[in-house]
Design an enzyme around this catalytic site. Structure first.
Site, mmCIF file in Angstrom:
data_model
loop_
_atom_site.group_PDB
_atom_site.id
_atom_site.type_symbol
_atom_site.label_atom_id
_atom_site.label_comp_id
_atom_site.label_asym_id
_atom_site.label_seq_id
_atom_site.Cartn_x
_atom_site.Cartn_y
_atom_site.Cartn_z
ATOM 1 N N ALA A 1 0.838 -1.034 -0.029
ATOM 2 C CA ALA A 1 0.129 -0.112 -0.122
ATOM 3 C C ALA A 1 0.732 1.297 0.038
ATOM 4 O O ALA A 1 2.092 1.137 0.438
ATOM 5 C CB ALA A 1 -1.051 0.156 1.173
ATOM 6 N N GLY B 1 0.414 -4.709 1.034
ATOM 7 C CA GLY B 1 -0.569 -4.757 0.125
ATOM 8 C C GLY B 1 -0.550 -5.708 -0.955
ATOM 9 O O GLY B 1 -1.372 -6.099 -1.587
ATOM 10 N N GLU C 1 -0.670 -9.250 -0.102
ATOM 11 C CA GLU C 1 -1.967 -9.324 0.121
ATOM 12 C C GLU C 1 -2.777 -9.617 -1.301
ATOM 13 O O GLU C 1 -3.953 -10.124 -1.428
ATOM 14 C CB GLU C 1 -2.737 -8.106 0.696
ATOM 15 C CG GLU C 1 -2.321 -8.539 2.387
ATOM 16 C CD GLU C 1 -2.395 -7.101 3.511
ATOM 17 O OE1 GLU C 1 -2.247 -6.019 2.683
ATOM 18 O OE2 GLU C 1 -2.836 -7.404 4.384
ATOM 19 N N GLU D 1 4.316 -4.862 7.838
ATOM 20 C CA GLU D 1 3.513 -3.842 8.301
ATOM 21 C C GLU D 1 3.724 -3.768 9.893
ATOM 22 O O GLU D 1 4.010 -2.513 10.263
ATOM 23 C CB GLU D 1 1.825 -4.025 8.386
ATOM 24 C CG GLU D 1 1.592 -4.030 7.228
ATOM 25 C CD GLU D 1 1.473 -4.998 5.988
ATOM 26 O OE1 GLU D 1 2.232 -6.210 6.388
ATOM 27 O OE2 GLU D 1 0.985 -5.204 4.979
#
Ligand code: DAK
Length: 259
Positions: free
Chosen positions: A64, A109, A112, A132
């Protein structure tokens, strides 16, 4: 779509996340584009398989977008997480199979996103991880859930708690990816797999995906009923009659017709 390139090769669609200056990191615009991509795939009944990859040689998706996330309030972070989760869930539930061709960094992300796909294959340059906790946050686009389901709770906890990245060979060993290729062989391998899938009966392929996905979310007694219903539904299709008829008549089946 500003940040996603979409190419069609017969029944196979290839979508490339294209934000190379940030190693294809997922900001709100890319998430919105992914949503639009899913709309476009759903609208085209001729597409049988989607391949998802990243532009450039370095990254699939490097996470992300940290620059966008850094100053979010709690409410904004929850909204950002929901945006990503909603899009990733739509991708996971797309009727057709999705192959992640992971061509480099798949962090946070990005990891993911690959896990919301049905099948992951990667280049030997790929790096996976959920960094993270090293940034002061939890995984926010389904990482705690999908990683645990894919590689087991113990391994998922170790990777998430330690924020340690792993290379392609380790990702293969723990079952996060199905196969590893030299970089130049990754997309040909992804396309070959997609073409193989695309030749099989589309209704049966879609029903198999639904049976696996839906069945994994409920107890076994309910899961086998899901399978029974989807299995039964195939017997109302032309492709089932042709596929089994061709076997009994000792001939090659005609191309499946998706009906
Ligand atoms: N976000 C934004 N920009 C990124 C980025 C990222 N994730 N990754 C790379 N970039 C940018 C860099 O800032 C740099 O930009 P410029 O400085 O050139 O403007 C450019 O891409 C090239 O990166 P590097 O110069 O760093 O390239 P290197 O080869 O040296 O290093 C790297 C590559 C992938 C090792 C490094 O860039 C890196 O460590 N990137 C960050 C990887 C990472 O930590 N990813 C996980 C992000 S966290 C949630 C919602 C979502 C999430 C969590 C919670 N909720 C709402 C609850 C998800 C979180 C994440 O994904």
């Amino acid at each position: 779509m500003t940040h996603i390139l979409l190419e069609k090769k017969g029944p196979v669609a290839i979508a490339t996340v294209n934000r190379p200056k940030a190693l294809n990191a997922l900001n709100s615009e890319v998430l919105t584009d992914l949503d639009a991509l899913i709309d476009a795939i759903q609208a085209d009944e001729t597409i049988r398989v989607l391949i998802l990859t990243g532009s450039g040689e370095k990254a699939f998706v490097a996470g992300a977008d940290i620059a966008e996330m850094a100053r979010l309030s709690k409410a904004e972070a929850e909204a950002f997480g929901k945006h990503g989760n909603d899009v990733f869930r739509r991708l996971e539930q797309l009727a057709i199979p999705v192959i992640a061709a992971v061509n480099g960094y798949a962090l946070g992300g990005g990891c993911e996103l690959s896990m919301a796909c049905d099948v992951r294959i990667c280049s030997d340059t790929a790096v996976f991880g959920q960094p993270e906790t090293g940034l002061g946050i939890t995984p926010g686009f389904g990482g705690t859930q999908r990683l645990a389901r894919l590689v087991g709770a113990g391994m998922a906890k170790q990777l998430i708690f330690s924020a340690r990245n792993i290379k392609a060979d380790e990702a293969l060993r723990i079952g996060l990816v199905n196969a590893v290729y030299p970089p130049e062989e990754l997309m040909p391998a992804a396309e070959k797999l997609a073409e193989t899938i695309a030749k099989n009966a589309p209704i049966a392929v879609r029903a198999s995906k639904k049976a696996i996905n839906d069945g994994l979310e409920v107890p076994m007694d309910e899961a086998i009923v899901i399978e029974e219903n989807l299995f039964g539904g195939c017997f109302e299709t032309y492709d089932q009659q042709e596929g089994m008829g061709a076997f009994l008549e000792k001939r090659r089946h005609e191309p499946f017709q998706n009906r």
